[in-house]
Design an enzyme around this catalytic site. Structure first.
Site, PDB file in Angstrom:
ATOM      1  N   GLY A 151       4.253   6.111   4.507  1.00 56.93           N
ATOM      2  CA  GLY A 151       3.596   5.787   3.251  1.00 56.93           C
ATOM      3  C   GLY A 151       4.217   6.571   2.113  1.00 56.93           C
ATOM      4  O   GLY A 151       4.746   7.671   2.332  1.00 56.93           O
TER       5      GLY A 151
ATOM      6  N   GLN B  25       4.184  10.530  -6.115  1.00 58.85           N
ATOM      7  CA  GLN B  25       5.144  11.352  -5.368  1.00 58.85           C
ATOM      8  C   GLN B  25       6.575  11.220  -5.878  1.00 58.85           C
ATOM      9  O   GLN B  25       7.414  12.069  -5.601  1.00 58.85           O
ATOM     10  CB  GLN B  25       5.121  10.967  -3.878  1.00 58.85           C
ATOM     11  CG  GLN B  25       3.832  11.344  -3.175  1.00 58.85           C
ATOM     12  CD  GLN B  25       3.891  10.978  -1.708  1.00 58.85           C
ATOM     13  OE1 GLN B  25       3.603   9.856  -1.339  1.00 58.85           O
ATOM     14  NE2 GLN B  25       4.275  11.923  -0.869  1.00 58.85           N
TER      15      GLN B  25
ATOM     16  N   CYS C 151       3.015  14.843   5.130  1.00 65.30           N
ATOM     17  CA  CYS C 151       3.236  14.203   3.836  1.00 65.30           C
ATOM     18  C   CYS C 151       4.655  14.505   3.379  1.00 65.30           C
ATOM     19  O   CYS C 151       5.125  15.636   3.531  1.00 65.30           O
ATOM     20  CB  CYS C 151       2.228  14.752   2.826  1.00 65.30           C
ATOM     21  SG  CYS C 151       2.390  14.047   1.184  1.00 65.30           S
ATOM     22  N   LEU C 152       5.307  13.510   2.810  1.00 62.90           N
ATOM     23  CA  LEU C 152       6.688  13.701   2.353  1.00 62.90           C
ATOM     24  C   LEU C 152       6.778  14.744   1.235  1.00 62.90           C
ATOM     25  O   LEU C 152       7.831  15.322   1.010  1.00 62.90           O
ATOM     26  CB  LEU C 152       7.283  12.367   1.874  1.00 62.90           C
ATOM     27  CG  LEU C 152       7.437  11.299   2.972  1.00 62.90           C
ATOM     28  CD1 LEU C 152       7.917   9.981   2.373  1.00 62.90           C
ATOM     29  CD2 LEU C 152       8.387  11.766   4.061  1.00 62.90           C
TER      30      LEU C 152
ATOM     31  N   HIS D 287      -4.916   8.319   2.979  1.00 59.24           N
ATOM     32  CA  HIS D 287      -4.000   9.399   2.591  1.00 59.24           C
ATOM     33  C   HIS D 287      -3.269   9.032   1.286  1.00 59.24           C
ATOM     34  O   HIS D 287      -3.207   9.826   0.348  1.00 59.24           O
ATOM     35  CB  HIS D 287      -3.015   9.662   3.729  1.00 59.24           C
ATOM     36  CG  HIS D 287      -1.933  10.652   3.409  1.00 59.24           C
ATOM     37  ND1 HIS D 287      -1.790  11.839   4.081  1.00 59.24           N
ATOM     38  CD2 HIS D 287      -0.928  10.622   2.480  1.00 59.24           C
ATOM     39  CE1 HIS D 287      -0.763  12.508   3.569  1.00 59.24           C
ATOM     40  NE2 HIS D 287      -0.217  11.784   2.602  1.00 59.24           N
ATOM     41  N   GLU D 288      -2.726   7.801   1.247  1.00 58.63           N
ATOM     42  CA  GLU D 288      -1.977   7.372   0.058  1.00 58.63           C
ATOM     43  C   GLU D 288      -2.891   7.247  -1.154  1.00 58.63           C
ATOM     44  O   GLU D 288      -2.515   7.581  -2.271  1.00 58.63           O
ATOM     45  CB  GLU D 288      -1.247   6.050   0.323  1.00 58.63           C
ATOM     46  CG  GLU D 288      -0.179   6.101   1.407  1.00 58.63           C
ATOM     47  CD  GLU D 288       0.745   7.301   1.303  1.00 58.63           C
ATOM     48  OE1 GLU D 288       1.119   7.677   0.181  1.00 58.63           O
ATOM     49  OE2 GLU D 288       1.088   7.879   2.354  1.00 58.63           O
TER      50      GLU D 288
ATOM     51  N   HIS E   7      -3.441  10.370  -3.081  1.00 53.67           N
ATOM     52  CA  HIS E   7      -2.366  10.704  -4.033  1.00 53.67           C
ATOM     53  C   HIS E   7      -2.667  10.113  -5.411  1.00 53.67           C
ATOM     54  O   HIS E   7      -2.338  10.712  -6.429  1.00 53.67           O
ATOM     55  CB  HIS E   7      -1.019  10.168  -3.547  1.00 53.67           C
ATOM     56  CG  HIS E   7      -0.369  11.013  -2.485  1.00 53.67           C
ATOM     57  ND1 HIS E   7      -0.032  12.328  -2.692  1.00 53.67           N
ATOM     58  CD2 HIS E   7       0.024  10.720  -1.219  1.00 53.67           C
ATOM     59  CE1 HIS E   7       0.541  12.817  -1.590  1.00 53.67           C
ATOM     60  NE2 HIS E   7       0.581  11.868  -0.677  1.00 53.67           N
TER      61      HIS E   7
HETATM   62 NI    NI Z   1       1.410  12.001   1.241  1.00 58.50          NI
END
Ligand code: NI
Length: 195
Positions: free
Chosen positions: A60, A65, A121-122, A163-164, A167
């Site tokens: 995701g 981000q 998470c990235l 989760h997304e 953000h």
């Molecule tokens: Ni994330």
């Protein structure tokens, strides 16, 4: 008629790789704005975000981000990743069964049950922690054509969607764990930064 979502069907990797912001970048803690302009630029951004997500690789990626504080994210929880060794001995990977989905201005309802899932998470590379979320959820959203859509998700996909969506509300997954654990992680990240 051509649809702006066409590139998602039989998706092939193409686009530009965008740089992913690392926590605690200020953009990651901002509430993102609603999208009202379903322009070609938005489609291009979705394509580049999709490409960036697969290159990372991650399941995701949310617009904040990559530095855009707007309510859009991409997910794909089902693709396969195969490690390969190139002729020159370097390691690479090949992705298959790609099925990216784009969510714009999502709203969540009918959360049910509970799931504990080890999230990463990235924007927080190397950090993995158990987070408790709804196991089942319904998401209403618009697609790149501005058309209203709805989807019911369970398990990993439900986790990824929540989760997304965090953000978009200026939250990362460590905001959902205990304060003690969060402070340990924050210390670790600052140390890393200083190095
Ligand atoms: Ni994330």
């Amino acid at each position: 008629m051509n649809s702006k979502t066409d590139f998602l069907k039989n998706y092939t990797l193409s686009g530009s790789e965008l740089s992913i912001l690392a926590y605690p970048h200020a953009t990651l803690s901002k509430v993102a704005s609603e999208i009202t302009d379903y322009s070609d630029q938005l489609v291009q951004l979705a394509k580049d975000m999709t490409y960036t997500m697969y290159q990372a690789p991650g399941i995701g990626l949310a617009a904040p981000q990559i530095g855009k504080s707007i309510r859009m994210f991409i997910i794909d929880v089902g693709f396969d990743r195969e490690e390969i060794t190139c002729a020159d001995g370097t390691e690479d990977f090949v992705l298959s069964n790609l099925n990216p989905m784009v969510f714009i201005n999502p709203t969540f309802r009918d959360g049910e049950g509970e799931i504990i899932y080890e999230e990463g998470c990235l924007s927080l590379p190397g950090i993995y922690e158990d987070v408790t979320r709804f196991n089942k959820i319904t998401v209403d959203y618009t697609d790149l054509d501005g058309a209203q859509q709805s989807i019911e998700a369970e398990g990993t996909m439900a986790v990824c969607l929540q989760h997304e969506n965090d953000h978009l509300n200026g939250k990362v997954f460590i905001d959902r764990i205990s304060l003690i654990k969060r402070n340990i992680i924050k210390k670790k990240l600052t140390k890393k930064k200083k190095k």
